[in-house]
Design a protein around this motif. Structure first.
Motif, PDB file in Angstrom:
ATOM      1  N   ILE A   1       0.905  -1.220   0.011  1.00 37.49           N
ATOM      2  CA  ILE A   1       0.029  -0.092   0.027  1.00 37.49           C
ATOM      3  C   ILE A   1       0.857   1.333  -0.055  1.00 37.49           C
ATOM      4  CG2 ILE A   1      -1.893   1.247   1.306  1.00 37.49           C
ATOM      5  CD1 ILE A   1      -2.537  -1.413   2.744  1.00 37.49           C
ATOM      6  N   SER A   2       0.832   1.885  -0.974  1.00 37.42           N
ATOM      7  CA  SER A   2       1.662   3.148  -1.143  1.00 37.42           C
ATOM      8  C   SER A   2       2.979   3.136  -0.867  1.00 37.42           C
ATOM      9  CB  SER A   2       0.882   4.344  -0.535  1.00 37.42           C
ATOM     10  OG  SER A   2      -0.139   4.787  -0.826  1.00 37.42           O
ATOM     11  N   SER A   3       3.759   2.129  -1.513  1.00 41.38           N
ATOM     12  CA  SER A   3       5.220   1.587  -1.059  1.00 41.38           C
ATOM     13  C   SER A   3       5.930   2.075  -2.352  1.00 41.38           C
ATOM     14  CB  SER A   3       5.148   0.281  -0.898  1.00 41.38           C
ATOM     15  OG  SER A   3       4.682  -0.527   0.224  1.00 41.38           O
ATOM     16  N   PRO A   4       7.076   2.675  -1.862  1.00 37.63           N
ATOM     17  CA  PRO A   4       8.021   3.309  -3.036  1.00 37.63           C
ATOM     18  C   PRO A   4       8.964   2.276  -3.763  1.00 37.63           C
ATOM     19  CG  PRO A   4       8.982   3.641  -0.957  1.00 37.63           C
ATOM     20  CD  PRO A   4       7.762   3.071  -0.652  1.00 37.63           C
ATOM     21  N   HIS A   5       8.156   1.552  -4.277  1.00 31.69           N
ATOM     22  CA  HIS A   5       9.067   0.583  -5.155  1.00 31.69           C
ATOM     23  C   HIS A   5      10.119   0.921  -5.974  1.00 31.69           C
ATOM     24  CE1 HIS A   5       6.394  -2.625  -3.902  1.00 31.69           C
ATOM     25  NE2 HIS A   5       5.218  -1.862  -4.412  1.00 31.69           N
ATOM     26  N   HIS A   6      10.249   2.233  -6.612  1.00 30.69           N
ATOM     27  CA  HIS A   6      11.252   3.197  -7.310  1.00 30.69           C
ATOM     28  C   HIS A   6      11.778   3.948  -6.808  1.00 30.69           C
ATOM     29  CE1 HIS A   6      10.084   0.224 -10.685  1.00 30.69           C
ATOM     30  NE2 HIS A   6       8.737   0.627 -10.377  1.00 30.69           N
ATOM     31  N   GLY A   7      11.612   4.182  -5.302  1.00 30.59           N
ATOM     32  CA  GLY A   7      11.918   5.179  -4.281  1.00 30.59           C
ATOM     33  C   GLY A   7      11.154   6.415  -4.462  1.00 30.59           C
TER      34      GLY A   7
END
Length: 221
Positions: free
Chosen positions: A103-109
């Protein structure tokens, strides 16, 4: 719930500067719908230690809490989604997890990670070696039920599209604030739907890639 058998236990993993209490609305709603809900307090929660250090806490919790034959589902919020990804992709979690929801995780920063010079926040900067390592084989998440839930209005994950991965299900919900993504009814409904999905395929055990050696991070930066 579309699950015909007993649902997997669900482990909730919080984000930066949070504790498990941040799931005070989501957790009871999942419990009322039949899930056995677990949570974990990551320590420290302020990015003063690397994210892989926190991921080992998830691995230890799972090992101590669930029998080896028990599959689990994981819901990771914000930083918790990235910590959970490391557990799944690098610490053997791929062989334990059936459904994985970020949930709203910065997979690409996220560019906001530049505001803190701490090991964990450095790892969440765009193009960090840590994220590059996870993203080079993100396709392994297709071996499980992976769902990314995010909002285009996110001011913590910048750009908001950093929460997307080219694998699994992509669910966009119109929630105004980052913190509301685990309290808003629309977002919680999306989590319920993802947890209710039938497992799409079975993957063989024991095929987790070996841990990758990452560049050292100077905590005094």
């Amino acid at each position: 719930m579309n699950i015909t058998t007993k649902p997997n236990p669900v482990l909730l993993v919080h984000g930066i500067n949070d504790t498990a209490t941040v799931f005070c609305k989501m957790s009871p709603q999942l419990a009322r719908k039949g899930w056995l809900v677990h949570d974990i307090d990551l320590t420290p929660n302020n990015c003063s230690r690397p994210l892989d250090y926190l991921a080992k806490q998830i691995a230890n919790y799972v090992e101590k809490t669930f029998p080896p034959e028990q599959p689990i589902d994981i819901v990771g919020f914000s930083m918790g989604g990235i910590v959970s990804r490391y557990y799944i992709q690098r610490l053997g979690g791929i062989d334990r997890v059936g459904r994985f929801i970020t949930i709203s995780s910065p997979h690409h920063g996220t560019v906001l990670a530049y505001l803190l010079d701490r090991p964990g926040s450095i790892q969440m900067r765009p193009d960090s070696p840590f994220l590059a390592d996870l993203n080079r084989d993100f396709a392994m998440l297709d071996r499980i039920n992976f769902t990314s839930i995010w909002t285009p209005f996110d001011l913590m994950i910048v750009p908001p599209t950093s929460s997307q991965l080219l694998v699994g299900r992509d669910v966009q919900v119109p929630v105004a604030l980052h913190a509301w993504m685990i309290t808003d009814p629309k977002a919680i409904a999306a989590v319920v739907e993802a947890l209710s999905e039938d497992i799409r395929q079975h993957h063989p055990l024991g095929q987790t890639p070996p841990p990758q050696k990452l560049p050292s991070i100077d905590s005094n930066i």
